[in-house]
Structure formats: C-alpha cells, structure tokens
Design a protein around this motif. Structure first.
Motif, PDB file in Angstrom:
ATOM      1  N   ARG A   1       0.827  -1.202   0.000  1.00 59.21           N
ATOM      2  CA  ARG A   1       0.000   0.000   0.000  1.00 59.21           C
ATOM      3  C   ARG A   1       0.865   1.257   0.000  1.00 59.21           C
ATOM      4  O   ARG A   1       1.803   1.378   0.774  1.00 59.21           O
ATOM      5  N   SER A   2       0.534   2.176  -0.917  1.00 62.29           N
ATOM      6  CA  SER A   2       1.168   3.505  -0.843  1.00 62.29           C
ATOM      7  C   SER A   2       0.075   4.524  -0.554  1.00 62.29           C
ATOM      8  O   SER A   2      -0.177   4.884   0.579  1.00 62.29           O
ATOM      9  N   GLY A   3      -0.652   4.964  -1.626  1.00 59.39           N
ATOM     10  CA  GLY A   3      -1.750   5.912  -1.396  1.00 59.39           C
ATOM     11  C   GLY A   3      -3.074   5.227  -1.074  1.00 59.39           C
ATOM     12  O   GLY A   3      -4.040   5.880  -0.678  1.00 59.39           O
TER      13      GLY A   3
ATOM     14  N   LEU B   1      -6.568  -3.301  -4.209  1.00 57.26           N
ATOM     15  CA  LEU B   1      -5.424  -4.211  -4.238  1.00 57.26           C
ATOM     16  C   LEU B   1      -4.288  -3.802  -3.293  1.00 57.26           C
ATOM     17  O   LEU B   1      -3.186  -4.310  -3.413  1.00 57.26           O
ATOM     18  N   SER B   2      -4.561  -2.928  -2.362  1.00 57.84           N
ATOM     19  CA  SER B   2      -3.508  -2.559  -1.409  1.00 57.84           C
ATOM     20  C   SER B   2      -3.718  -3.195  -0.041  1.00 57.84           C
ATOM     21  O   SER B   2      -2.976  -2.909   0.891  1.00 57.84           O
ATOM     22  N   VAL B   3      -4.729  -4.050   0.063  1.00 59.68           N
ATOM     23  CA  VAL B   3      -4.980  -4.747   1.328  1.00 59.68           C
ATOM     24  C   VAL B   3      -5.649  -6.084   0.971  1.00 59.68           C
ATOM     25  O   VAL B   3      -6.305  -6.187  -0.069  1.00 59.68           O
TER      26      VAL B   3
ATOM     27  N   VAL C   1      -7.398  -0.510 -22.586  1.00 61.19           N
ATOM     28  CA  VAL C   1      -7.812   0.018 -21.285  1.00 61.19           C
ATOM     29  C   VAL C   1      -6.556   0.365 -20.482  1.00 61.19           C
ATOM     30  O   VAL C   1      -5.550  -0.336 -20.555  1.00 61.19           O
ATOM     31  N   TYR C   2      -6.649   1.453 -19.748  1.00 59.33           N
ATOM     32  CA  TYR C   2      -5.536   1.911 -18.900  1.00 59.33           C
ATOM     33  C   TYR C   2      -5.481   1.018 -17.658  1.00 59.33           C
ATOM     34  O   TYR C   2      -6.472   0.879 -16.948  1.00 59.33           O
ATOM     35  N   VAL C   3      -4.314   0.442 -17.395  1.00 58.76           N
ATOM     36  CA  VAL C   3      -4.215  -0.571 -16.327  1.00 58.76           C
ATOM     37  C   VAL C   3      -4.630  -0.009 -14.961  1.00 58.76           C
ATOM     38  O   VAL C   3      -5.221  -0.727 -14.147  1.00 58.76           O
TER      39      VAL C   3
ATOM     40  N   GLY D   1       0.212   7.189 -15.167  1.00 58.82           N
ATOM     41  CA  GLY D   1       0.013   8.520 -14.579  1.00 58.82           C
ATOM     42  C   GLY D   1      -0.523   9.523 -15.576  1.00 58.82           C
ATOM     43  O   GLY D   1       0.238  10.171 -16.297  1.00 58.82           O
ATOM     44  N   ILE D   2      -1.868   9.647 -15.658  1.00 60.08           N
ATOM     45  CA  ILE D   2      -2.476  10.611 -16.579  1.00 60.08           C
ATOM     46  C   ILE D   2      -3.107  11.747 -15.766  1.00 60.08           C
ATOM     47  O   ILE D   2      -3.543  11.529 -14.642  1.00 60.08           O
ATOM     48  N   GLY D   3      -3.124  12.955 -16.335  1.00 54.49           N
ATOM     49  CA  GLY D   3      -3.639  14.086 -15.561  1.00 54.49           C
ATOM     50  C   GLY D   3      -3.783  15.359 -16.375  1.00 54.49           C
ATOM     51  O   GLY D   3      -3.726  15.337 -17.609  1.00 54.49           O
TER      52      GLY D   3
HETATM   53  C1  LIG Z   1      -9.910   9.252  -6.527  1.00 56.39           C
HETATM   54  C2  LIG Z   1      -8.977   8.676  -7.554  1.00 56.39           C
HETATM   55  C3  LIG Z   1      -8.486   9.470  -8.559  1.00 56.39           C
HETATM   56  C4  LIG Z   1      -7.630   8.946  -9.518  1.00 56.39           C
HETATM   57  N1  LIG Z   1      -7.156   9.773 -10.495  1.00 56.39           N
HETATM   58  C5  LIG Z   1      -6.237   9.308 -11.348  1.00 56.39           C
HETATM   59  C6  LIG Z   1      -5.641  10.179 -12.296  1.00 56.39           C
HETATM   60  O1  LIG Z   1      -5.967  11.349 -12.364  1.00 56.39           O
HETATM   61  N2  LIG Z   1      -4.702   9.669 -13.123  1.00 56.39           N
HETATM   62  C7  LIG Z   1      -4.311   8.365 -13.071  1.00 56.39           C
HETATM   63  O2  LIG Z   1      -3.425   7.993 -13.831  1.00 56.39           O
HETATM   64  N3  LIG Z   1      -4.871   7.517 -12.199  1.00 56.39           N
HETATM   65  C8  LIG Z   1      -5.817   7.961 -11.340  1.00 56.39           C
HETATM   66  N4  LIG Z   1      -6.382   7.104 -10.444  1.00 56.39           N
HETATM   67  C9  LIG Z   1      -6.025   5.680 -10.475  1.00 56.39           C
HETATM   68  C10 LIG Z   1      -4.731   5.490  -9.701  1.00 56.39           C
HETATM   69  O3  LIG Z   1      -3.646   5.775 -10.546  1.00 56.39           O
HETATM   70  C11 LIG Z   1      -4.597   4.066  -9.197  1.00 56.39           C
HETATM   71  O4  LIG Z   1      -5.689   3.765  -8.378  1.00 56.39           O
HETATM   72  C12 LIG Z   1      -3.287   3.884  -8.437  1.00 56.39           C
HETATM   73  O5  LIG Z   1      -3.031   2.516  -8.328  1.00 56.39           O
HETATM   74  C13 LIG Z   1      -3.323   4.514  -7.070  1.00 56.39           C
HETATM   75  O6  LIG Z   1      -2.074   4.480  -6.463  1.00 56.39           O
HETATM   76  P1  LIG Z   1      -1.974   4.449  -4.871  1.00 56.39           P
HETATM   77  O7  LIG Z   1      -0.542   4.441  -4.505  1.00 56.39           O
HETATM   78  O8  LIG Z   1      -2.838   5.505  -4.296  1.00 56.39           O
HETATM   79  O9  LIG Z   1      -2.701   3.082  -4.572  1.00 56.39           O
HETATM   80  P2  LIG Z   1      -2.422   1.761  -3.750  1.00 56.39           P
HETATM   81  O10 LIG Z   1      -3.781   1.197  -3.566  1.00 56.39           O
HETATM   82  O11 LIG Z   1      -1.595   1.996  -2.556  1.00 56.39           O
HETATM   83  O12 LIG Z   1      -1.628   0.878  -4.773  1.00 56.39           O
HETATM   84  C14 LIG Z   1      -2.168   0.517  -6.015  1.00 56.39           C
HETATM   85  C15 LIG Z   1      -1.411  -0.679  -6.589  1.00 56.39           C
HETATM   86  O13 LIG Z   1      -0.052  -0.352  -6.764  1.00 56.39           O
HETATM   87  C16 LIG Z   1       0.787  -1.195  -5.989  1.00 56.39           C
HETATM   88  N5  LIG Z   1       1.769  -0.350  -5.308  1.00 56.39           N
HETATM   89  C17 LIG Z   1       1.482   0.716  -4.527  1.00 56.39           C
HETATM   90  N6  LIG Z   1       2.618   1.276  -4.114  1.00 56.39           N
HETATM   91  C18 LIG Z   1       3.633   0.557  -4.613  1.00 56.39           C
HETATM   92  C19 LIG Z   1       5.038   0.664  -4.533  1.00 56.39           C
HETATM   93  N7  LIG Z   1       5.605   1.628  -3.830  1.00 56.39           N
HETATM   94  N8  LIG Z   1       5.795  -0.245  -5.183  1.00 56.39           N
HETATM   95  C20 LIG Z   1       5.211  -1.237  -5.907  1.00 56.39           C
HETATM   96  N9  LIG Z   1       3.878  -1.378  -6.025  1.00 56.39           N
HETATM   97  C21 LIG Z   1       3.093  -0.490  -5.387  1.00 56.39           C
HETATM   98  C22 LIG Z   1      -0.157  -1.831  -4.980  1.00 56.39           C
HETATM   99  O14 LIG Z   1       0.279  -3.083  -4.573  1.00 56.39           O
HETATM  100  C23 LIG Z   1      -1.460  -1.904  -5.711  1.00 56.39           C
HETATM  101  O15 LIG Z   1      -1.484  -3.060  -6.504  1.00 56.39           O
HETATM  102  C24 LIG Z   1      -7.244   7.593  -9.468  1.00 56.39           C
HETATM  103  C25 LIG Z   1      -7.730   6.785  -8.451  1.00 56.39           C
HETATM  104  C26 LIG Z   1      -8.596   7.311  -7.507  1.00 56.39           C
HETATM  105  C27 LIG Z   1      -9.149   6.435  -6.457  1.00 56.39           C
END
Ligand SMILES: Cc1cc2nc3c(=O)[nH]c(=O)nc-3n(C[C@H](O)[C@H](O)[C@H](O)COP(=O)(O)OP(=O)(O)OC[C@H]3O[C@@H](n4cnc5c(N)ncnc54)[C@H](O)[C@@H]3O)c2cc1C
Length: 460
Positions: free
Chosen positions: A71-73, A80-82, A413-415, A146-148
């Motif tokens: 889990r990061s964010g 998939l973070s828990v 589809v975007y992964v 990472g799209i934005g």
């Molecule tokens: C409200 C919201 C807005 C979003 N907006 C966008 C957007 O504007 N653009 C975009 O591209 N995507 C967007 N997303 C999708 C987002 O990119 C993915 O949900 C992403 O996986 C979130 O990263 P996280 O670290 O918060 O999630 P986490 O749930 O912590 O991790 C997601 C996945 O990545 C893996 N992971 C996390 N950290 C690491 C690490 N340090 N090393 C290896 N693996 C790791 C985890 O195991 C898990 O499988 C959005 C999602 C949400 C919920």
C-alpha cells in the motif's frame, strides 16, 4: 478477525516503523483504503519508515509465507492494497520529497500523495505531471503510467522518470534508470507493482509556472448530445497546451458550482490550459460561447487550486465501482450511448470522466515504456458511487451495462483504471507483445509471483 494472528511471530525490533496487529487501537485506521466497498482484515500491517523496513518486511513476508499486499496511497479501484489474512506492507509513512530547483528534479518517497508533491514542486513554479485528485498516491499512479491535467503538454508521470529505487522479491535493493537495470526501468514505467516495491522515485520537473486557465463550463445534461458533437470538433484542433475532461453527473453542492444547479443533471467540459493565458482565453472562447452554458467557472487560477478541484467529489470511504475503456473517437453512436446512459444516472455521487488523450503522450515511442495507451484518443472511466452499500448494486449494474454498450468501440484500457477483471483483461491492457515482454521480466525479477496482489502479470 484473521485466525492466523496468534501464530505469527515477527521481530518488531527489526523495524524503525511500527507493526500493527488485529485488535490494536490503530488497526482499523491503517487497514482502511480509499474505496469503502472493501473491508479487508490483513493478518499484520508493517508501517515502513524507510528502505530498511521495506527490506525487512519483504524478508519477513517470504519467511512467513503470508501473501503480501503493498500500500502507498491506498487508491487502487479494486482494493489491491490490502487483503484478508495477508501481510500489508504500508509505505504511507514514507513522506520525503526533495526538489532540486536548479537541476529541476524531485526525489519522492513512496508514501507521498499527489497534493504533497505538487506543494513542493510549485514552490519553485515546477510540476511533475500526475493525476487529478490530490489524495491519490504517487507510487501506484506512476507505476501504471500517470495521466492528468497537464499530460497533453508534458506527458505521463512515467515520461518524467529519471530513476527508481526498488526492493525485489528477494529483499535486494536495486536501482532502475536509463543506465542501470534498463529492462526493469522499461517495465516499471507502466507495469505496476509486479516487479518489487519502489521505495523512491526520481522525476524531472517541468517548468509549468503556478497559473493555469481552468475550470468547468456547464450545460444541462439534456444538451449533452449537441455539446459533445461540438466538443469533438473543437478538441480535434486543440494544441497540446489544452487538456480537457468531460464529466456527466448531477451537479454537486460545492462552492464552485452555482447554487441553482445543485442536484441537476449536467454535462461539464473542463478545460485546463497550461500555456500562455491570453492564447488560452482565445482558444477556449468558442466553447464558452456554445449554446449559452448555464454556468462557466473557467478562469485563470493557481495550478494547486485546480489540482484540488475534484477532491470533494471522490472522498475516501464511499463505495465506488469503475469500468474503463478507450474509444478511438466520439462517433455519433458513441455520443448517443453516452447521452442515453448519462440521463439514467441515479446516485448524486456518481460522476464519470471522459479523458482527452494524445498530445505529448503520443509523441513518445510506443516501445519506450510498458505503458500501452499512447495511441488512446478518449478514455472513458465509468464510475458509480454511493455513500454506503445502499443503492450500490444498482450503480454497479449501471456501470457494467454502460460499459458493455460501448463494447463495439473498445480499444484497450488503462491498467490503473482496471477493476478486478481477471488475467485476460490485464493482458488486453498491455497488448500481447508487451505482455509477453513483461512476463519475461516478471520471470527474471519475481519468478515465484511473490508480488501477486496487483494487476498481475504472471511469470512466463
Ligand atoms: C480518486 C482517484 C483518482 C484517480 N485519479 C487518477 C488520475 O488522475 N490519473 C491516473 O493515472 N490515475 C488515477 N487514479 C487511479 C490510480 O492511478 C490508481 O488507483 C493507483 O493505483 C493509485 O495508487 P496508490 O498508490 O494511491 O494506490 P495503492 O492502492 O496503494 O496501490 C495501487 C497498486 O499499486 C501497488 N503499489 C502501490 N505502491 C507501490 C510501490 N511503492 N511499489 C510497488 N507497487 C506499489 C499496490 O500493490 C497496488 O497493486 C485515481 C484513483 C482514484 C481512487
């Protein structure tokens, strides 16, 4: 509560951060993730303070045989973070950001959220391209692409990566860059969390400045067909300074939305112009003059303000369900389906974006990174949302049925927008050639599929 808990022995002294077990006061706080529809109970949570904790946690994961969730964010759509009865390696305490304004680089630890990174870079008028909601994690977002809002001018988050530090499935610390572990550097730029745990990212920063011209222009949803037809012709000529997202939803009761619209079904076109503001005003004018919008809050404003605009629409804890697809064009048929389905939206929290892609993303070679959406034109991220479980099933059905209606036009589809949709969809997301290459890389770095609670690429 997981049964396995009493039998797990972990040397807590091996960690600078903390170990949280079921039953302890902070357990519920730390097992929670953004999507409230997941209520998982990990066997143990290791809250890492630094790289040595990550190495120790991975080694403990191997020795204990527990499945490992990273889990990061915590913003993974499919949670998939828990996982139940798993070891949750939580990187969210790792908050370091260091911007070097002269070299225009930023070193960013894995627990940093988008808004935290933006604050540090914007102090110098710089930015790292990232996503549109500030509480999303840099780590998961970047590892998928990472799209934005500034993607069409400056590309994806992965396009600005210089290097990454990674802990492998064996607990080894390695670096990946254009000069070191080049194959890994390719795979990490889109391949998600399959190859190890990234502890730190080094990005190039882009000279954005601190102001953009941005914000939504609103029409009643019944006019969506005309608006979308105008919009597709207008954006076809757009320079890369312009990025747009179209949102259909019931207008939320937020300060930037005029009160008389609250709760009414609307279509919003949201431009974000990342260039000369006067040129932006000129380019955006025809949109604002199209068929008398009911509200228009597109204005010059700080980039930080715009980045946070959608935060209140996606708070943590609500129940969310998404299905996504790219479409090659907004054809009349696609528009008709979009209008018809949008008019069926029930929940006041459901809101779905259509992303304009292309620009700088498409100017990077397709083979250069594992990210596979360089040719995408529009990305639909159809999302349903409710406050609790009440009404959730109905929203989910609406999402599925809308997505299926678009099936004849699906193109990839975007992964990071995938749900829990199975191995074939992950393969589709990368396409067969990239998927094969990623499988070979997985075989090299994680042959036992130790990191499998993710959008999984199985070892070849
Ligand atoms: C409200 C919201 C807005 C979003 N907006 C966008 C957007 O504007 N653009 C975009 O591209 N995507 C967007 N997303 C999708 C987002 O990119 C993915 O949900 C992403 O996986 C979130 O990263 P996280 O670290 O918060 O999630 P986490 O749930 O912590 O991790 C997601 C996945 O990545 C893996 N992971 C996390 N950290 C690491 C690490 N340090 N090393 C290896 N693996 C790791 C985890 O195991 C898990 O499988 C959005 C999602 C949400 C919920």
């Amino acid at each position: 509560m997981p049964e396995v808990v009493d039998t797990i022995e972990i040397d807590e002294a091996a960690f600078r951060g903390s170990v949280v077990r079921p039953g302890e006061p902070d357990y519920d706080l730390h097992r929670q993730i953004w999507n409230g529809s997941f209520d998982k109970h990990p066997a143990l949570i290791v809250r890492c303070a630094g790289v040595s904790d990550v190495i120790a946690a991975v080694k403990f994961g191997r020795a204990s045989g527990l499945p490992v969730a990273v889990r990061s964010g915590g913003h993974s759509f499919p949670g998939l973070s828990v996982a139940d009865d798993a070891l949750m390696i939580d990187l969210s305490p790792m908050k370091g950001v260091r911007v070097d304004p002269e070299k225009r680089t930023a070193r960013v630890q894995a627990g940093v959220l988008l808004g935290e990174l933006d604050r540090e870079t914007q102090a110098f008028g710089l930015a790292v391209p990232s996503g549109i909601v500030t509480h999303t994690g840099v780590a998961g977002l970047t590892l998928g692409g990472g799209i934005g809002w500034i993607q069409r001018k400056y590309g994806l988050s992965v396009d600005q990566l210089v290097s990454m530090d990674l802990v492998t499935a064996d607990g080894e610390f390695v670096k990946a860059s254009a000069d070191e572990n080049v194959d890994l550097f390719w795979g990490l730029r889109g391949g998600g969390g399959n190859f190890g745990i990234v502890t730190e990212f080094e990005f190039r920063c882009v000279p954005l400045g601190t102001q953009v011209l941005a914000g939504p222009v609103f029409w009643p949803m019944e006019q969506s067909g005309e608006v979308l037809r105008f919009y597709r012709d207008w954006v076809a000529e757009a320079p890369d300074d312009l990025m747009t997202i179209v949102v259909h939803r019931k207008a939320p009761p937020l300060p930037f939305v005029p009160e008389e619209l609250h709760g009414k079904p609307v279509v919003m076109v949201i431009p974000c112009w990342a260039g000369d503001l006067e040129e932006g005003e000129n380019f955006i004018r025809p949109l604002r003059e199209f068929e008398s919008p009911v509200a228009d809050v597109c204005t010059p404003k700080p980039y930080l303000t715009h980045q946070a605009m959608l935060d209140p629409s996606f708070p943590p804890g609500r129940w969310y369900y998404f299905k996504s697809c790219d479409v090659p064009e907004l054809s009349d048929e696609v528009i008709d389906i979009t209008v018809e389905r949008s008019l069926q939206i029930k929940s006041p929290m459901t809101s779905f974006p259509i992303w304009q892609m292309g620009g700088a993303i498409a100017s990077v070679g397709d083979d250069e990174t594992a990210f596979n959406g360089r040719k995408a034109v529009f990305t639909y991220n159809i999302g349903g949302c409710t406050e609790t479980s009440e009404g959730f099933e109905e929203e989910r059905e609406w999402v599925r049925s809308f997505w299926s209606a678009l099936e004849p036009w699906h193109e990839g589809v975007y992964v990071n927008f995938l749900g829990d949709e199975g191995a074939e969809r992950v393969r589709q997301s990368y396409g067969p050639e990239k998927y094969d290459r990623l499988q070979a890389l997985k075989q090299k770095y994680d042959p036992d599929n130790f990191f499998r609670i993710n959008q999984n690429i199985s070892p070849s």
